[in-house]
Design an enzyme around this catalytic site. Structure first.
Site, PDB file in Angstrom:
ATOM      1  N   LYS A  13      46.963  60.844  50.425  1.00 47.01           N
ATOM      2  CA  LYS A  13      47.020  59.578  49.684  1.00 47.01           C
ATOM      3  C   LYS A  13      45.686  59.248  49.013  1.00 47.01           C
ATOM      4  O   LYS A  13      45.670  58.720  47.905  1.00 47.01           O
ATOM      5  CB  LYS A  13      47.547  58.422  50.541  1.00 47.01           C
ATOM      6  CG  LYS A  13      46.797  58.166  51.812  1.00 47.01           C
ATOM      7  CD  LYS A  13      47.550  57.135  52.635  1.00 47.01           C
ATOM      8  CE  LYS A  13      46.905  56.817  53.957  1.00 47.01           C
ATOM      9  NZ  LYS A  13      45.830  57.642  54.496  1.00 47.01           N
ATOM     10  N   ARG A 127      39.092  69.976  56.478  1.00 43.73           N
ATOM     11  CA  ARG A 127      38.540  69.020  55.522  1.00 43.73           C
ATOM     12  C   ARG A 127      37.018  68.892  55.701  1.00 43.73           C
ATOM     13  O   ARG A 127      36.518  68.838  56.823  1.00 43.73           O
ATOM     14  CB  ARG A 127      39.220  67.672  55.776  1.00 43.73           C
ATOM     15  CG  ARG A 127      39.096  66.697  54.651  1.00 43.73           C
ATOM     16  CD  ARG A 127      40.253  65.760  54.663  1.00 43.73           C
ATOM     17  NE  ARG A 127      40.080  64.683  55.630  1.00 43.73           N
ATOM     18  CZ  ARG A 127      40.786  63.556  55.586  1.00 43.73           C
ATOM     19  NH1 ARG A 127      41.708  63.375  54.662  1.00 43.73           N
ATOM     20  NH2 ARG A 127      40.607  62.621  56.485  1.00 43.73           N
ATOM     21  N   ARG A 160      33.670  65.218  58.901  1.00 41.72           N
ATOM     22  CA  ARG A 160      33.626  63.846  59.423  1.00 41.72           C
ATOM     23  C   ARG A 160      33.851  63.880  60.929  1.00 41.72           C
ATOM     24  O   ARG A 160      34.675  64.656  61.395  1.00 41.72           O
ATOM     25  CB  ARG A 160      34.753  63.023  58.776  1.00 41.72           C
ATOM     26  CG  ARG A 160      34.333  62.279  57.541  1.00 41.72           C
ATOM     27  CD  ARG A 160      35.503  61.733  56.782  1.00 41.72           C
ATOM     28  NE  ARG A 160      36.510  61.005  57.562  1.00 41.72           N
ATOM     29  CZ  ARG A 160      37.576  60.422  57.035  1.00 41.72           C
ATOM     30  NH1 ARG A 160      37.768  60.464  55.724  1.00 41.72           N
ATOM     31  NH2 ARG A 160      38.458  59.785  57.773  1.00 41.72           N
TER      32      ARG A 160
HETATM   33  P1  AMP Z   1      40.617  56.723  56.563  1.00 45.63           P
HETATM   34  O1  AMP Z   1      39.439  57.189  55.793  1.00 45.63           O
HETATM   35  O2  AMP Z   1      41.543  55.860  55.760  1.00 45.63           O
HETATM   36  O3  AMP Z   1      41.346  57.849  57.245  1.00 45.63           O
HETATM   37  O4  AMP Z   1      40.075  55.759  57.734  1.00 45.63           O
HETATM   38  C1  AMP Z   1      39.153  56.223  58.696  1.00 45.63           C
HETATM   39  C2  AMP Z   1      39.122  55.262  59.876  1.00 45.63           C
HETATM   40  O5  AMP Z   1      38.721  53.954  59.434  1.00 45.63           O
HETATM   41  C3  AMP Z   1      40.452  55.030  60.583  1.00 45.63           C
HETATM   42  O6  AMP Z   1      40.746  56.037  61.546  1.00 45.63           O
HETATM   43  C4  AMP Z   1      40.213  53.671  61.240  1.00 45.63           C
HETATM   44  O7  AMP Z   1      39.381  53.776  62.375  1.00 45.63           O
HETATM   45  C5  AMP Z   1      39.405  52.943  60.152  1.00 45.63           C
HETATM   46  N1  AMP Z   1      40.288  52.218  59.214  1.00 45.63           N
HETATM   47  C6  AMP Z   1      40.479  52.470  57.895  1.00 45.63           C
HETATM   48  N2  AMP Z   1      41.356  51.613  57.354  1.00 45.63           N
HETATM   49  C7  AMP Z   1      41.734  50.782  58.365  1.00 45.63           C
HETATM   50  C8  AMP Z   1      42.651  49.699  58.453  1.00 45.63           C
HETATM   51  N3  AMP Z   1      43.363  49.268  57.392  1.00 45.63           N
HETATM   52  N4  AMP Z   1      42.779  49.082  59.668  1.00 45.63           N
HETATM   53  C9  AMP Z   1      42.073  49.470  60.745  1.00 45.63           C
HETATM   54  N5  AMP Z   1      41.221  50.496  60.733  1.00 45.63           N
HETATM   55  C10 AMP Z   1      41.036  51.164  59.556  1.00 45.63           C
END
Ligand code: AMP
Length: 215
Positions: A13, A127, A160
């Protein structure tokens, strides 16, 4: 256009949101990117968020709801935006609904990037990300040329912390339990569009444009 991108970690996404931002100019509002920026800047919010992110857990709802409420007031959001990784819980979806209602804004679609979990594990463990500018790579599908970032030239291409195998498993579990019900929330409201995210990125982008009724 206000588009919500839903999908498990690694479903593509973020890649598609970037692509749509480049082709159509809608800003990509990624709560994950915003949180990582706060961590890099060493803010209080970033320090607190890191403890949740490193474990693969979600950051508390009020933190991300506050971030999005502030971000959508930015003038670059006036013609629409893409929500990438928000909402991730039903209370976040409820808060967003209220936020948009207050501003008389409508959701165009909530797109679910549908993909099998076994494919995701392969995608995510490979990744890599540029430590300097955040550009994404994959050791098999799109390796950094000569080990350097194709965007900024940095040679610090890292994994990461939350893309490591144990954390990925926890993130998948969190997705199943807390985020998947958000799809049902939008299905009930008639906004849900499902696309097959296991296809090649080009094909997914074509399906995405159809789902969003844009050319
Ligand atoms: P992402 O890069 O979108 O995979 O997000 C990485 C991490 O950020 C997730 O595993 C959560 O710990 C935190 N995170 C990102 N977006 C949210 C959200 N909408 N609500 C809560 N935690 C979030």
């Amino acid at each position: 256009m206000i588009a919500i991108f839903l999908g498990a970690p690694g479903s593509g996404k973020g890649t598609q949101a970037k692509r749509l931002m480049q082709s159509h100019g809608f800003p990509q509002l990624s709560t994950g990117d915003m949180l990582r920026a706060s961590i890099q800047q060493g803010t209080k919010l970033g320090i607190e968020a890191k403890t949740f992110m490193d474990k693969g857990s979600l950051v508390p709802d009020h933190v991300v709801i506050g971030m999005i409420a502030e971000r959508i007031q930015n003038p670059d959001c006036s013609k629409g935006f893409i929500l990438d990784g928000f909402p991730r819980t039903v209370p976040q979806a409820d808060a967003l609904k209220k936020m948009l209602l207050d501003r008389k804004l409508n959701i165009s679609a909530a797109v679910l990037f549908d993909i099998d979990e076994s494919v995701l594990l392969d995608r995510m463990t490979g990744r890599r990300v540029c430590k300097n500018c955040g550009e994404m790579f994959h050791i098999t599908f799109s390796p950094p040329p000569n080990g350097k970032c194709s965007k900024c030239g940095s040679s610090e291409i890292i994994q990461r912390d939350d893309d490591k195998a144990e954390v990925i498993k926890k993130r998948m579990e969190v997705y199943r339990q807390q985020t998947f019900p958000v799809a049902a929330f939008y299905e009930k409201d008639g906004f849900l569009k499902k696309i097959d995210a296991s296809r090649a990125p080009e094909k997914v982008f074509g399906d995405l444009k159809i789902a969003l009724s844009i050319s």
